[in-house]
Write an enzyme that holds these catalytic residues in place. Structure first.
Site, PDB file in Angstrom:
ATOM      1  N   TYR A 187      -1.612  -0.590  10.438  1.00  0.00           N
ATOM      2  CA  TYR A 187      -1.808  -0.931   9.021  1.00  0.00           C
ATOM      3  C   TYR A 187      -0.583  -0.469   8.219  1.00  0.00           C
ATOM      4  O   TYR A 187      -0.018  -1.221   7.433  1.00  0.00           O
ATOM      5  CB  TYR A 187      -3.087  -0.259   8.501  1.00  0.00           C
ATOM      6  N   SER A 194       0.859  -1.197   0.000  1.00  0.00           N
ATOM      7  CA  SER A 194       0.000   0.000   0.000  1.00  0.00           C
ATOM      8  C   SER A 194       0.884   1.233   0.000  1.00  0.00           C
ATOM      9  O   SER A 194       2.033   1.176   0.468  1.00  0.00           O
ATOM     10  CB  SER A 194      -0.857   0.020   1.275  1.00  0.00           C
TER      11      SER A 194
HETATM   12  P1  NAP Z   1     -11.838  -5.349  -0.453  1.00  0.00           P
HETATM   13  O1  NAP Z   1     -12.685  -5.090  -1.641  1.00  0.00           O
HETATM   14  O2  NAP Z   1     -12.404  -5.138   0.898  1.00  0.00           O
HETATM   15  O3  NAP Z   1     -11.252  -6.814  -0.587  1.00  0.00           O
HETATM   16  C1  NAP Z   1     -10.541  -7.440   0.447  1.00  0.00           C
HETATM   17  C2  NAP Z   1     -10.389  -8.906   0.114  1.00  0.00           C
HETATM   18  O4  NAP Z   1      -9.605  -9.546   1.137  1.00  0.00           O
HETATM   19  C3  NAP Z   1     -11.725  -9.627   0.053  1.00  0.00           C
HETATM   20  O5  NAP Z   1     -11.742 -10.499  -1.053  1.00  0.00           O
HETATM   21  C4  NAP Z   1     -11.768 -10.416   1.348  1.00  0.00           C
HETATM   22  O6  NAP Z   1     -12.473 -11.624   1.148  1.00  0.00           O
HETATM   23  C5  NAP Z   1     -10.294 -10.697   1.583  1.00  0.00           C
HETATM   24  N1  NAP Z   1     -10.002 -10.965   2.982  1.00  0.00           N
HETATM   25  C6  NAP Z   1     -10.070 -10.128   4.042  1.00  0.00           C
HETATM   26  N2  NAP Z   1      -9.775 -10.773   5.178  1.00  0.00           N
HETATM   27  C7  NAP Z   1      -9.526 -12.055   4.831  1.00  0.00           C
HETATM   28  C8  NAP Z   1      -9.188 -13.223   5.552  1.00  0.00           C
HETATM   29  N3  NAP Z   1      -9.027 -13.207   6.893  1.00  0.00           N
HETATM   30  N4  NAP Z   1      -9.019 -14.390   4.884  1.00  0.00           N
HETATM   31  C9  NAP Z   1      -9.182 -14.418   3.536  1.00  0.00           C
HETATM   32  N5  NAP Z   1      -9.490 -13.356   2.791  1.00  0.00           N
HETATM   33  C10 NAP Z   1      -9.673 -12.189   3.439  1.00  0.00           C
HETATM   34  O7  NAP Z   1     -10.535  -4.400  -0.514  1.00  0.00           O
HETATM   35  P2  NAP Z   1      -9.392  -4.169  -1.622  1.00  0.00           P
HETATM   36  O8  NAP Z   1      -9.179  -2.694  -1.692  1.00  0.00           O
HETATM   37  O9  NAP Z   1      -9.643  -4.908  -2.857  1.00  0.00           O
HETATM   38  O10 NAP Z   1      -8.145  -4.786  -0.842  1.00  0.00           O
HETATM   39  C11 NAP Z   1      -7.264  -5.739  -1.391  1.00  0.00           C
HETATM   40  C12 NAP Z   1      -5.862  -5.452  -0.897  1.00  0.00           C
HETATM   41  O11 NAP Z   1      -5.441  -4.184  -1.406  1.00  0.00           O
HETATM   42  C13 NAP Z   1      -5.707  -5.380   0.619  1.00  0.00           C
HETATM   43  O12 NAP Z   1      -4.532  -6.065   1.030  1.00  0.00           O
HETATM   44  C14 NAP Z   1      -5.546  -3.887   0.885  1.00  0.00           C
HETATM   45  O13 NAP Z   1      -4.825  -3.625   2.064  1.00  0.00           O
HETATM   46  C15 NAP Z   1      -4.813  -3.466  -0.376  1.00  0.00           C
HETATM   47  N6  NAP Z   1      -4.876  -2.013  -0.661  1.00  0.00           N
HETATM   48  C16 NAP Z   1      -6.020  -1.451  -1.145  1.00  0.00           C
HETATM   49  C17 NAP Z   1      -6.033  -0.087  -1.418  1.00  0.00           C
HETATM   50  C18 NAP Z   1      -7.229   0.615  -2.000  1.00  0.00           C
HETATM   51  O14 NAP Z   1      -7.119   1.827  -2.287  1.00  0.00           O
HETATM   52  N7  NAP Z   1      -8.363  -0.064  -2.202  1.00  0.00           N
HETATM   53  C19 NAP Z   1      -4.884   0.688  -1.165  1.00  0.00           C
HETATM   54  C20 NAP Z   1      -3.764   0.073  -0.666  1.00  0.00           C
HETATM   55  C21 NAP Z   1      -3.747  -1.289  -0.424  1.00  0.00           C
HETATM   56  P3  NAP Z   1     -13.492 -12.295   2.198  1.00  0.00           P
HETATM   57  O15 NAP Z   1     -14.163 -11.214   2.963  1.00  0.00           O
HETATM   58  O16 NAP Z   1     -14.386 -13.095   1.301  1.00  0.00           O
HETATM   59  O17 NAP Z   1     -12.640 -13.182   3.074  1.00  0.00           O
END
Ligand code: NAP
Length: 267
Positions: free
Chosen positions: A154, A141
């Site tokens: 985080y 991130s």
């Molecule tokens: P999201 O739409 O909330 O997706 C998060 C995903 O992680 C979901 O598929 C969820 O699936 C899974 N997850 C969460 N806890 C889990 C667990 N204990 N076991 C297995 N799966 C789990 O958010 P996103 O933005 O796509 O996030 C994906 C990654 O990108 C994360 O690592 C986040 O920190 C990173 N990120 C995102 C942003 C942004 O701007 N969106 C920025 C920086 C980094 P289930 O709930 O089905 O388990």
């Protein structure tokens, strides 16, 4: 269209929502066979059904090493090998400040954000070595590099992900396994309104309303006139996963429309 991952096999953790789902869709369109992992059974199965025979959903909680191992093993059992791992699962954990953080928040946050990467690499590497190489991409991130993108835990966990990426890339490079990370910022996904668990509890209409508001807000958070979308990260992950990225190793690729360079409004 040139299929850039033809005959490759990938695991994507957190493939049930946001960036992971977008990456699964892009990978399958490029000829890849994909295992998506996550806890949301209905959603995971629906995505796999929609993507067809080249996608398998495996229920898994990535805070548990044995469940991570099972996902990697399932990929090899179903598709015969493992070439690519996208350690993507995550959530906005540990929002407490430095004076209020609890031991439970610390343990869970670190296990989810860093432990999932550590054990994902451990259990993918054995299969990748057997296949003669591979590509691992960890989802870090801009919080790894910037003040106040989510809470301090985080940020620190994501900084650890970026640095573990470099360490693993050095150790696994001799086996033709590259390890890189992406560092997203301002990508419109449910992580900004409670994560996939919260999104699962809302109707499609409620999610669409929240997403429209989020996109409008994120469009003001970067120098670009738009928010980021899961496909913007998926395209970067595709590059790192594909043969075009063959000499890129130990790299942290920021994809945030330039947010990282902006003055921090401290809000
Ligand atoms: P999201 O739409 O909330 O997706 C998060 C995903 O992680 C979901 O598929 C969820 O699936 C899974 N997850 C969460 N806890 C889990 C667990 N204990 N076991 C297995 N799966 C789990 O958010 P996103 O933005 O796509 O996030 C994906 C990654 O990108 C994360 O690592 C986040 O920190 C990173 N990120 C995102 C942003 C942004 O701007 N969106 C920025 C920086 C980094 P289930 O709930 O089905 O388990």
């Amino acid at each position: 269209m040139t299929k850039r991952l033809q005959d490759k096999v990938a695991v994507i953790t957190g493939g049930t929502s946001g960036i992971g789902k977008g990456t699964a869709e892009l990978f399958v369109s490029h000829g890849c066979q994909v295992v998506i992992a996550g806890r949301s059974v209905d959603k995971g199965q629906a995505i796999a059904d929609q993507l067809g025979d080249n996608c398998l959903y495996v229920e898994a909680d990535v805070v548990d090493e044995q469940q991570i191992k099972r996902v990697m093993d399932n990929a090899v059992e179903r598709f015969g090998k493992l070439d690519i791992l996208f350690n993507n699962a995550g959530a906005a954990v540990g929002r407490s400040g430095v004076e209020t953080i609890t031991q439970d928040e610390f343990s869970h946050g670190l296990q989810l954000l860093l432990g999932s990467v550590v054990f994902g690499i451990k259990h993918a590497a054995v299969h990748m070595k057997a296949a003669g190489g591979g590509s691992i991409i960890n989802n870090s991130s801009i919080a790894a590099h910037r003040y106040r993108q989510e809470g301090p835990l985080y940020s620190a966990s994501k900084a650890a992900v970026s640095h573990y990426t470099r360490m693993a890339g050095v150790d696994l490079g001799p086996f033709n396994i590259r390890v890189n990370s992406v560092a997203p910022g301002a990508i419109a996904t449910p992580i900004f309104y409670g994560g996939s668990e919260r999104a699962n509890s809302l109707t499609d209409e409620e999610n669409a309303t929240k997403m429209a508001k989020l996109e409008a807000n994120l469009a003001k958070a970067t120098p670009m006139p738009t928010s980021g979308y899961p496909l913007d990260i998926a395209e970067a992950v595709l590059f790192l996963a594909s043969d075009e990225g063959r000499f890129v190793n130990c790299h942290d690729l920021v994809v945030d429309g330039g947010r990282i360079a902006m003055f921090h409004e401290d809000s």
